[in-house]
Design an enzyme around this catalytic site. Structure first.
Site, mmCIF file in Angstrom:
data_model
loop_
_atom_site.group_PDB
_atom_site.id
_atom_site.type_symbol
_atom_site.label_atom_id
_atom_site.label_comp_id
_atom_site.label_asym_id
_atom_site.label_seq_id
_atom_site.Cartn_x
_atom_site.Cartn_y
_atom_site.Cartn_z
ATOM 1 N N ASN A 80 6.044 7.986 3.244
ATOM 2 C CA ASN A 80 6.611 6.761 3.360
ATOM 3 C C ASN A 80 8.016 7.127 3.359
ATOM 4 O O ASN A 80 8.483 6.990 2.122
ATOM 5 C CB ASN A 80 5.940 5.704 2.699
ATOM 6 C CG ASN A 80 6.741 4.418 2.831
ATOM 7 O OD1 ASN A 80 7.511 4.153 3.694
ATOM 8 N ND2 ASN A 80 6.587 3.345 1.937
ATOM 9 N N LYS A 101 10.306 4.996 3.860
ATOM 10 C CA LYS A 101 11.388 3.438 3.657
ATOM 11 C C LYS A 101 12.491 3.536 4.454
ATOM 12 O O LYS A 101 12.477 4.136 5.613
ATOM 13 C CB LYS A 101 11.526 3.763 1.966
ATOM 14 C CG LYS A 101 10.306 4.062 1.267
ATOM 15 C CD LYS A 101 10.312 3.437 -0.112
ATOM 16 C CE LYS A 101 9.116 3.971 -1.004
ATOM 17 N NZ LYS A 101 8.911 3.371 -2.219
ATOM 18 N N HIS A 146 2.575 -3.228 1.689
ATOM 19 C CA HIS A 146 3.375 -2.541 0.826
ATOM 20 C C HIS A 146 3.806 -3.560 -0.309
ATOM 21 O O HIS A 146 4.283 -4.654 0.094
ATOM 22 C CB HIS A 146 4.237 -1.758 1.484
ATOM 23 C CG HIS A 146 4.859 -0.430 0.437
ATOM 24 N ND1 HIS A 146 5.758 -0.879 -0.370
ATOM 25 C CD2 HIS A 146 4.646 0.781 0.239
ATOM 26 C CE1 HIS A 146 6.039 0.152 -1.495
ATOM 27 N NE2 HIS A 146 5.328 1.335 -0.500
ATOM 28 N N GLU A 178 6.463 -3.537 -1.691
ATOM 29 C CA GLU A 178 8.137 -3.812 -1.149
ATOM 30 C C GLU A 178 7.999 -4.974 -0.184
ATOM 31 O O GLU A 178 9.093 -5.972 -0.227
ATOM 32 C CB GLU A 178 8.813 -2.718 -0.833
ATOM 33 C CG GLU A 178 9.059 -1.794 -2.241
ATOM 34 C CD GLU A 178 9.270 -0.195 -1.699
ATOM 35 O OE1 GLU A 178 9.537 0.134 -0.462
ATOM 36 O OE2 GLU A 178 9.324 0.373 -2.793
ATOM 37 N N GLU A 220 -1.895 1.483 -4.825
ATOM 38 C CA GLU A 220 -0.266 1.570 -5.220
ATOM 39 C C GLU A 220 -0.274 0.629 -6.383
ATOM 40 O O GLU A 220 0.164 -0.406 -6.195
ATOM 41 C CB GLU A 220 0.298 1.414 -4.017
ATOM 42 C CG GLU A 220 0.425 2.507 -2.832
ATOM 43 C CD GLU A 220 1.697 2.750 -2.341
ATOM 44 O OE1 GLU A 220 1.972 4.040 -2.095
ATOM 45 O OE2 GLU A 220 2.493 1.892 -2.079
ATOM 46 N N GLY A 276 7.961 4.340 -7.263
ATOM 47 C CA GLY A 276 9.284 4.759 -7.437
ATOM 48 C C GLY A 276 9.943 4.654 -8.923
ATOM 49 O O GLY A 276 11.135 4.753 -8.853
ATOM 50 N N SER A 283 4.425 7.508 -7.417
ATOM 51 C CA SER A 283 5.144 8.663 -7.786
ATOM 52 C C SER A 283 4.387 9.977 -7.897
ATOM 53 O O SER A 283 4.176 10.593 -8.842
ATOM 54 C CB SER A 283 5.508 8.345 -9.318
ATOM 55 O OG SER A 283 6.525 7.175 -9.445
HETATM 56 C C1 PEP Z 1 5.468 4.402 -1.832
HETATM 57 O O1 PEP Z 1 6.523 3.805 -1.370
HETATM 58 O O2 PEP Z 1 4.387 3.958 -0.975
HETATM 59 C C2 PEP Z 1 5.384 5.174 -2.864
HETATM 60 C C3 PEP Z 1 4.236 5.631 -3.573
HETATM 61 O O3 PEP Z 1 6.688 5.632 -3.316
HETATM 62 P P1 PEP Z 1 6.932 6.567 -4.475
HETATM 63 O O4 PEP Z 1 5.959 7.876 -4.164
HETATM 64 O O5 PEP Z 1 8.232 6.953 -4.260
HETATM 65 O O6 PEP Z 1 6.464 5.994 -5.761
#
Ligand code: PEP
Length: 263
Positions: free
Chosen positions: A9, A11, A95, A97, A180, A186, A226
């Protein structure tokens, strides 16, 4: 047997030239014979660039969001019909976000509701994607406050139920669910592999109840939050974790290719 899947992803990152260079490196670093299914979800503006570079590979391009109406007066929106036309195979929905549940506040609090995706709009988006034969990647997960209140399973079950309302098992069996935890996105904090495994097994059981056993066994459940080359192997070796949704680490071709290799 479910095939492992790793999705990057990107972003709001990568201009066209940066995207093109990153994909070129990825294609060199990842063996074309890999058994792992791989997808990159860039911004809308670079979907075409990535799709063209992936054309002769076994990799897929996906989108990060979609609007549920096919066309019309919806300024700033992109429909599933348009994503299909661009060659999208997957699309992320729900997501944290876009639900407006930021792990850390990077925007003024008063603007959080601008994102405000709900279980109801996630459900509309999934239906629009399925109608175009695009595979949804449905993100679910609890905030830190919900985890600390012991509400993790209840929150995720409600998200799944809301998102899959009125959808048959046969329709969603090629869909994907990404667990998630919001507090791990993040932040550099990864969910312990035993706990991630427990939650993913709970998700599969919930999918059996909401859809059916056949669909629940076919749906890929990813872990996201992460993921890095140092923790991917342990996470991906858990029985109900079928791969990963990778944010930050997918922006660096070397690191992302190591994560793919772990799968
Ligand atoms: C994500 O945006 O779905 C995600 C898991 O981000 P990160 O790996 O940066 O935590």
């Amino acid at each position: 047997m479910r095939k492992k899947l790793v999705v990057g992803n990107w972003k709001m990152n990568m201009t066209r030239s940066e995207a093109s260079a990153a994909i070129e490196s990825l294609l060199l670093l990842i063996e074309p014979t890999t058994e792992v299914e791989l997808a990159i979800c860039p911004t809308y503006l670079t979907i075409e660039t990535v799709a063209q570079q992936f054309r002769r590979s076994r990799f897929h391009v996906g989108a990060q969001d979609v609007f549920w109406m096919p066309s019309g007066a919806f300024t700033g929106s992109v429909s599933a019909v348009m994503l299909k036309d661009m060659g999208c195979h997957f699309c992320i929905v729900g997501h944290s976000e876009t639900r407006g549940r930021f792990g850390k506040l990077e925007i003024p609090e008063s603007t959080v509701s601008y994102f405000a995706e709900t279980d109801e709009t996630v459900n509309l988006k999934i239906k629009a994607l399925l109608f175009q034969s695009i595979h949804p990647i449905l993100c679910v997960g609890e905030t830190l406050a919900e985890r600390e209140a012991g509400r993790t399973d209840e929150v995720i079950q409600a998200q799944l139920k809301g998102a899959l309302q009125g959808i048959e098992g046969a329709e969603f069996r090629d869909g994907v669910v990404a667990y998630e935890p919001v507090w791990a996105i993040g932040t550099g904090k990864t969910c312990d592999s035993a706990e991630a495994s427990r939650v993913c097994s709970m998700i599969r059981k919930a999918l059996t109840d909401i859809l059916d056993e056949d669909a629940a066994q076919a749906i890929r459940i990813l872990y996201g939050g992460s993921v890095k080359s140092g923790n991917a192997e342990e996470l991906f070796s858990q029985p109900d974790i079928d791969g990963g949704l990778v944010g930050g680490a997918s922006l660096v071709a070397e690191e992302f290719s190591k994560i793919v290799r772990s799968a």
